[in-house]
Enzyme design. Structure first.
Site, PDB file in Angstrom:
ATOM      1  N   GLY A  11       0.840  -1.197   0.000  1.00  0.00           N
ATOM      2  CA  GLY A  11       0.000   0.000   0.000  1.00  0.00           C
ATOM      3  C   GLY A  11       0.874   1.245   0.000  1.00  0.00           C
ATOM      4  O   GLY A  11       1.874   1.285   0.701  1.00  0.00           O
ATOM      5  N   ASN A 113       5.337  -4.331   6.166  1.00  0.00           N
ATOM      6  CA  ASN A 113       5.621  -5.603   6.799  1.00  0.00           C
ATOM      7  C   ASN A 113       5.822  -6.785   5.832  1.00  0.00           C
ATOM      8  O   ASN A 113       6.867  -7.419   5.814  1.00  0.00           O
ATOM      9  CB  ASN A 113       4.483  -5.880   7.771  1.00  0.00           C
ATOM     10  CG  ASN A 113       4.913  -6.767   8.877  1.00  0.00           C
ATOM     11  OD1 ASN A 113       5.938  -6.517   9.487  1.00  0.00           O
ATOM     12  ND2 ASN A 113       4.169  -7.812   9.112  1.00  0.00           N
ATOM     13  N   ILE A 136       1.549   3.835   6.681  1.00  0.00           N
ATOM     14  CA  ILE A 136       0.762   4.707   7.563  1.00  0.00           C
ATOM     15  C   ILE A 136       0.427   3.986   8.870  1.00  0.00           C
ATOM     16  O   ILE A 136       0.010   4.610   9.832  1.00  0.00           O
ATOM     17  CB  ILE A 136      -0.547   5.194   6.892  1.00  0.00           C
ATOM     18  CG1 ILE A 136      -1.494   4.024   6.600  1.00  0.00           C
ATOM     19  CG2 ILE A 136      -0.259   6.006   5.645  1.00  0.00           C
ATOM     20  CD1 ILE A 136      -2.922   4.472   6.315  1.00  0.00           C
ATOM     21  N   ASP A 137       0.603   2.658   8.887  1.00  0.00           N
ATOM     22  CA  ASP A 137       0.209   1.877  10.071  1.00  0.00           C
ATOM     23  C   ASP A 137       1.234   1.942  11.215  1.00  0.00           C
ATOM     24  O   ASP A 137       0.913   1.587  12.346  1.00  0.00           O
ATOM     25  CB  ASP A 137      -0.004   0.404   9.699  1.00  0.00           C
ATOM     26  CG  ASP A 137      -1.176   0.213   8.759  1.00  0.00           C
ATOM     27  OD1 ASP A 137      -2.078   1.064   8.763  1.00  0.00           O
ATOM     28  OD2 ASP A 137      -1.174  -0.782   8.008  1.00  0.00           O
ATOM     29  N   ARG A 172     -25.340  13.857  18.074  1.00  0.00           N
ATOM     30  CA  ARG A 172     -25.245  12.453  17.623  1.00  0.00           C
ATOM     31  C   ARG A 172     -24.030  11.727  18.197  1.00  0.00           C
ATOM     32  O   ARG A 172     -23.066  12.350  18.637  1.00  0.00           O
ATOM     33  CB  ARG A 172     -25.103  12.425  16.093  1.00  0.00           C
ATOM     34  CG  ARG A 172     -26.390  12.712  15.373  1.00  0.00           C
ATOM     35  CD  ARG A 172     -26.136  12.848  13.882  1.00  0.00           C
ATOM     36  NE  ARG A 172     -27.394  12.901  13.159  1.00  0.00           N
ATOM     37  CZ  ARG A 172     -27.521  13.379  11.932  1.00  0.00           C
ATOM     38  NH1 ARG A 172     -26.477  13.855  11.285  1.00  0.00           N
ATOM     39  NH2 ARG A 172     -28.695  13.376  11.337  1.00  0.00           N
ATOM     40  N   ARG A 285      -4.156   8.000   3.136  1.00  0.00           N
ATOM     41  CA  ARG A 285      -2.869   7.656   2.508  1.00  0.00           C
ATOM     42  C   ARG A 285      -2.493   8.625   1.398  1.00  0.00           C
ATOM     43  O   ARG A 285      -1.454   8.460   0.753  1.00  0.00           O
ATOM     44  CB  ARG A 285      -2.951   6.250   1.913  1.00  0.00           C
ATOM     45  CG  ARG A 285      -2.786   5.200   2.929  1.00  0.00           C
ATOM     46  CD  ARG A 285      -2.422   3.829   2.448  1.00  0.00           C
ATOM     47  NE  ARG A 285      -2.568   3.470   1.073  1.00  0.00           N
ATOM     48  CZ  ARG A 285      -3.062   2.295   0.677  1.00  0.00           C
ATOM     49  NH1 ARG A 285      -3.499   1.428   1.551  1.00  0.00           N
ATOM     50  NH2 ARG A 285      -3.111   2.004  -0.599  1.00  0.00           N
TER      51      ARG A 285
HETATM   52  O1  F6P Z   1      -1.165  -1.022   5.046  1.00  0.00           O
HETATM   53  C1  F6P Z   1      -1.687   0.232   4.899  1.00  0.00           C
HETATM   54  C2  F6P Z   1      -3.188   0.214   4.781  1.00  0.00           C
HETATM   55  O2  F6P Z   1      -3.605   1.512   4.424  1.00  0.00           O
HETATM   56  C3  F6P Z   1      -3.948  -0.244   6.016  1.00  0.00           C
HETATM   57  O3  F6P Z   1      -4.049   0.713   7.024  1.00  0.00           O
HETATM   58  C4  F6P Z   1      -5.259  -0.609   5.392  1.00  0.00           C
HETATM   59  O4  F6P Z   1      -5.951  -1.509   6.229  1.00  0.00           O
HETATM   60  C5  F6P Z   1      -4.869  -1.226   4.086  1.00  0.00           C
HETATM   61  O5  F6P Z   1      -3.602  -0.675   3.766  1.00  0.00           O
HETATM   62  C6  F6P Z   1      -5.796  -0.996   2.937  1.00  0.00           C
HETATM   63  O6  F6P Z   1      -5.315  -1.721   1.854  1.00  0.00           O
HETATM   64  P1  F6P Z   1      -5.729  -1.477   0.336  1.00  0.00           P
HETATM   65  O7  F6P Z   1      -5.113  -0.185  -0.110  1.00  0.00           O
HETATM   66  O8  F6P Z   1      -5.163  -2.638  -0.386  1.00  0.00           O
HETATM   67  O9  F6P Z   1      -7.216  -1.395   0.286  1.00  0.00           O
END
Ligand code: F6P
Length: 358
Positions: A11, A113, A136-137, A172, A285
């Protein structure tokens, strides 16, 4: 001649371009021999299928502030890397062959990872590999920080900030779903920065009753609204008891698109309150890296550049206790850096009155 291959994998995130620029500037400014840069397109796929561009210093000009990746990226799951592709091609062998055909001195991989596991495999197969921690994680083991994380925290925080006024106007309960399937660094930090009242993380399974109590307690104290920052991978105590297989099946057959919608329906039913869900999604992102990430990614890139010049391979460049470090790939591969439920930041957040549903 010094020949460097480079790719971005998994990603995307902010500051990938800044990091690549950092590597290339450092090498071009300091190498005593001519340099060739081969940019593989769309992640490991480019290395597998020999799709690359020969790049010069000019290609890296003006990209410090740009989001995305100039090379393109894709997900190439580690668990199937040893499986032949649809035409029977051995992907690992193909990567090795392309690396050697181009007479590369090393490969720089910017990834998270899973991508780092593949980088470690290539290193074990004899290729010279250096990796940079992107995501970003912020879940890469061996580094306190990954680039992309701070930019995403900024965006997710803005999303929560914006919700406050409308939540207050309508009185809300709002759920803001923040990225993070396996780890909760991003929802934790954005939740705290955005003043969320409740934060639900994958690492701390929540009790629905406790979440409802926290909302009702706020009602009693006269708060008109409640904001809940929910990680994509937040999980209830009940669901946490299921096996991986059972939970996967539950998600696949659920009528809700994500845990946030299920939770919203449950809260609405039990409290009679109006509940809304906001999902900033991939906005988190996107766009230009924040100043912190521009500096951090440039520093990581510079460190990687020095390692290339010194021919020091088989490491991820990381950041530990305020210092740049080189972490052996075999130590990083396959390990996640999760939020410890007993960590100081959780204790402090609780002291501030933030509820974690536990
Ligand atoms: O690994 C980064 C990330 O943005 C995660 O936070 C998210 O769960 C995932 O990628 C989303 O993946 P994709 O872009 O394949 O939908």
């Amino acid at each position: 001649m010094l020949r460097i291959g480079m790719l971005t994998s998994g990603g995307d995130c902010q500051a990938l371009n800044a990091a690549m620029r950092g590597v290339v500037k450092t090498v071009l400014n300091n190498s005593k021999e001519p340099v060739e840069i081969y940019g593989f397109e769309d992640g490991y796929k480019g290395l597998i299928y020999g799709k690359f561009r020969l790049l010069t210093g000019k290609d890296f000009a003006g990209i410090l502030t740009t989001g995305g990746t100039m090379l393109g990226t894709s997900r190439c799951p580690f668990k199937t890397i040893r499986e032949p592709d649809e035409n029977g091609l051995d992907k690992v062998e193909a990567m090795k062959q392309n690396y050697h055909k181009l007479q590369l001195d090393c490969l720089v991989m910017l990834g998270g990872n899973g991508s780092t596991k593949t980088a470690n495999l290539l290193s074990e197969e004899g290729l010279n590999v250096i990796t940079l921690p992107k995501t970003i994680d912020n879940d890469l083991w061996g580094t306190d920080m990954t680039f992309g994380f701070q930019s995403a925290v900024d965006i997710a925080t803005t999303a929560i900030d914006q919700i406050h006024t409308t939540a207050n106007s309508h009185g809300r309960v709002f759920i803001v779903e923040i990225m993070g399937h396996k780890v909760g660094w991003l929802p934790l930090n954005a939740g705290m920065a955005g003043g969320a009242d409740i934060i639900l993380l994958p690492e701390i399974p929540y009790d629905l009753k406790k979440v409802i109590e926290a909302i009702e307690e706020r009602d009693k104290r006269g708060s008109r609204f409640t904001i809940i920052a929910v990680a994509e991978g937040a999980i209830s105590k009940e669901d946490a008891k299921l096996s991986k297989k059972e939970y996967k099946k539950k998600l696949e057959t659920s009528k809700y698109p994500s845990v946030s919608y299920e939770l919203a329906a449950q809260i609405q039913k039990k409290t009679g309150r109006e509940v809304r869900v906001t999902v900033p999604g991939h906005v988190q992102r996107g766009g230009s890296p924040c100043p912190y990430d521009r500096v951090f990614a440039s520093r990581l890139g510079a460190e990687a550049g020095v390692m290339i010049l010194k021919k020091k391979y088989g490491f991820m460049v990381g950041y530990k206790n305020r210092e740049m470090v080189q972490v052996p790939l075999k130590e990083v591969a396959g390990k996640l850096k999760t939020v410890d439920p007993k960590a100081d930041i959780i204790k402090e957040a609780k002291l501030l009155g933030i509820h974690f549903g536990d």
